[in-house]
Design an enzyme around this catalytic site. Structure first.
Site, short mmCIF file in Angstrom:
data_model
loop_
_atom_site.label_atom_id
_atom_site.label_comp_id
_atom_site.label_asym_id
_atom_site.label_seq_id
_atom_site.Cartn_x
_atom_site.Cartn_y
_atom_site.Cartn_z
N SER A 154 -4.05 2.31 -12.83
CA SER A 154 -2.94 3.00 -12.20
C SER A 154 -2.60 4.13 -13.19
O SER A 154 -2.93 4.04 -14.22
CB SER A 154 -1.68 2.19 -11.99
OG SER A 154 -0.68 3.02 -11.66
N TYR B 211 4.67 -4.12 -15.24
CA TYR B 211 3.39 -3.52 -14.69
C TYR B 211 2.71 -2.55 -15.36
O TYR B 211 1.64 -2.32 -15.42
CB TYR B 211 4.21 -2.83 -13.50
CG TYR B 211 3.07 -2.21 -12.23
CD1 TYR B 211 2.48 -2.78 -11.67
CD2 TYR B 211 2.94 -0.82 -12.51
CE1 TYR B 211 1.53 -2.25 -10.76
CE2 TYR B 211 1.83 -0.14 -11.59
CZ TYR B 211 1.16 -0.87 -10.95
OH TYR B 211 0.36 -0.21 -10.02
#
Length: 269
Positions: A143, A156
């Site tokens: 990401s 995350y």
């Protein structure tokens, strides 16, 4: 000639969102596709939607036994595997450190790291020999959170940084027989990333964010103003998974719509 003609491709986490969009694109590029998905209801929907054309299996990427059963089914059905695409993931609701209850840190860390990182490590371990035999490829999903703050909460973000590093290590270990790369998306229209059970957010998804609010935030940060769909990411994954990629390994393609190329002093024209 299509990009994935004569390729067998497995997509883990392919039941919805990014994974499903990538699986559909791989099919369109000529691949024979297997999908591994943890949700039983999604597995049933996929089996109804694709019929016998796609091998759909239910299982958990954090359990070696489930992945080994998936491996056996792929060998029985196709006899080989040419590419492993990892698309599973859990979000953490952008929860900051100080808003995370201390008593929840252990369970939150374990849950998100198990799915977002351990799942990729187990998959690579279990399918490595098949991919070596076919001179194949692994394509993982990290990401833009691995490159810049505020793309997620602390856990995350930590997992996505770990995946970025894992790509380099796997590329080193599996060279020259297996190419290992990743894609780092930013915003995705209709993202199905769910929240963690550790915070009671397992029924919430990124797509639950009001569309107008999400789009407004995205446009304020991104140079390209069209919010990409899961299918829009398909060509990147398909190329990295294909034998046509003879030049890249250990790399992460940052698919950020210009998000990280931000103006410091003035807005872009």
């Amino acid at each position: 000639m299509q990009l994935l003609d004569n390729h067998v491709v497995l997509v883990t986490g392919g039941g919805s969102g990014l994974g499903l969009g990538v699986a559909r694109h791989c099919l369109a590029e000529g691949a024979r596709v297997a999908i591994f998905e943890v949700s039983e209801s999604k597995v049933r929907q996929l089996q109804e939607a694709f019929g016998p054309d796609v091998l759909v299996m239910q299982g958990d990427v954090t359990r070696a036994a489930d992945l080994q059963a998936c491996r056996a089914a792929i060998v029985e059905r196709f006899g080989r595997l040419d590419a492993l695409i990892g698309a599973q993931g859990i979000f953490d609701g952008n929860l900051p450190l100080r808003e995370t209850p201390l008593e929840r840190v252990d369970s939150l860390f374990d849950e998100i790291f198990h799915v977002n990182v351990k799942g990729y490590i187990l998959s690579a371990h279990i399918f490595a020999d098949l991919l070596e035999a076919s001179q194949g490829a692994i394509v993982l999903t990290t990401s833009t959170a691995a490159y810049a703050a505020d793309g997620g909460g602390m856990v995350y973000t930590a997992t996505k940084g770990a995946v970025r590093s894992l790509v380099g290590q796997l590329a080193f270990e599996l060279a020259p027989h297996v190419r290992v790369n990743a894609v780092a998306p930013a915003g995705i229209a209709g993202s199905q990333l769910r929240g963690p059970r550790a915070l009671g957010l397992e029924e919430q998804k990124q797509s639950d964010i009001p569309k107008d609010a999400f789009l407004s935030m995205f446009k304020s940060l991104s140079l390209l103003q069209e919010l990409p769909t899961p299918e829009d990411h398909g060509p990147l994954y398909a190329f990295l998974a294909s034998r046509h990629n003879k030049i890249m390994t250990g790399q992460t393609v940052v698919a950020d719509q210009g998000l990280l190329n931000r103006a410091v002093l003035k807005a872009p024209h």
